[in-house]
Design a protein around this motif. Structure first.
Motif, PDB file in Angstrom:
ATOM      1  N   ARG A  56     -24.421 -24.366 -20.327  1.00 47.06           N
ATOM      2  CA  ARG A  56     -25.139 -25.118 -21.370  1.00 47.06           C
ATOM      3  C   ARG A  56     -26.644 -24.952 -21.213  1.00 47.06           C
ATOM      4  O   ARG A  56     -27.357 -24.764 -22.197  1.00 47.06           O
ATOM      5  N   ASP A  57     -27.124 -25.034 -19.980  1.00 50.88           N
ATOM      6  CA  ASP A  57     -28.562 -24.884 -19.751  1.00 50.88           C
ATOM      7  C   ASP A  57     -29.027 -23.462 -20.057  1.00 50.88           C
ATOM      8  O   ASP A  57     -30.115 -23.259 -20.601  1.00 50.88           O
ATOM      9  N   LYS A  60     -29.305 -23.090 -23.794  1.00 49.30           N
ATOM     10  CA  LYS A  60     -30.471 -23.780 -24.342  1.00 49.30           C
ATOM     11  C   LYS A  60     -31.747 -22.961 -24.152  1.00 49.30           C
ATOM     12  O   LYS A  60     -32.683 -23.091 -24.924  1.00 49.30           O
ATOM     13  N   ARG A  61     -31.787 -22.115 -23.125  1.00 50.01           N
ATOM     14  CA  ARG A  61     -32.992 -21.328 -22.857  1.00 50.01           C
ATOM     15  C   ARG A  61     -33.008 -19.989 -23.594  1.00 50.01           C
ATOM     16  O   ARG A  61     -34.063 -19.372 -23.719  1.00 50.01           O
ATOM     17  N   HIS A  73     -30.169 -21.025 -30.818  1.00 55.08           N
ATOM     18  CA  HIS A  73     -29.631 -20.797 -29.491  1.00 55.08           C
ATOM     19  C   HIS A  73     -28.164 -20.387 -29.602  1.00 55.08           C
ATOM     20  O   HIS A  73     -27.443 -20.907 -30.449  1.00 55.08           O
TER      21      HIS A  73
END
Length: 96
Positions: A56-57, A60-61, A73
């Motif tokens: 997930r992180d 997001k990036r 994203h």
């Protein structure tokens, strides 16, 4: 009786759809939407995975750079698929 007929009709439609997909693949057509990943996104995702970030992180990036979803994203599922395909390619290359 109607439930049995509708079940048979559903099976028939499914079979015809699969035949159509196979026929399209033989003609060189692709099934599904356009890909949103590229080499730059893959290298960034690999770098972030090495830092032990969650899917997930990582998603997001990352930012999609082309197509209709440009600027958005990717989903965590897309990131997971991209990393899994990379891992499978590198494993297959090492095995040969």
């Amino acid at each position: 009786m109607l439930a049995a007929m509708s079940g048979m009709e559903r099976e028939y439609i499914r079979d015809r759809t699969l035949e159509g997909h196979e026929s399209a693949r033989k003609r060189g057509k692709t099934i599904g939407g356009a890909g949103v990943t590229d080499d730059a996104m893959l290298s960034m995702a690999l770098h972030l995975r090495d830092q032990e970030m969650s899917l997930r992180d990582i998603a997001k990036r990352l930012v999609i750079t082309t197509g209709a979803k440009q600027g958005q994203h990717p989903s965590p599922a897309t990131v997971m698929r991209m990393l899994r395909e990379y891992d499978e390619r590198t494993t297959a290359a090492l095995a040969t």
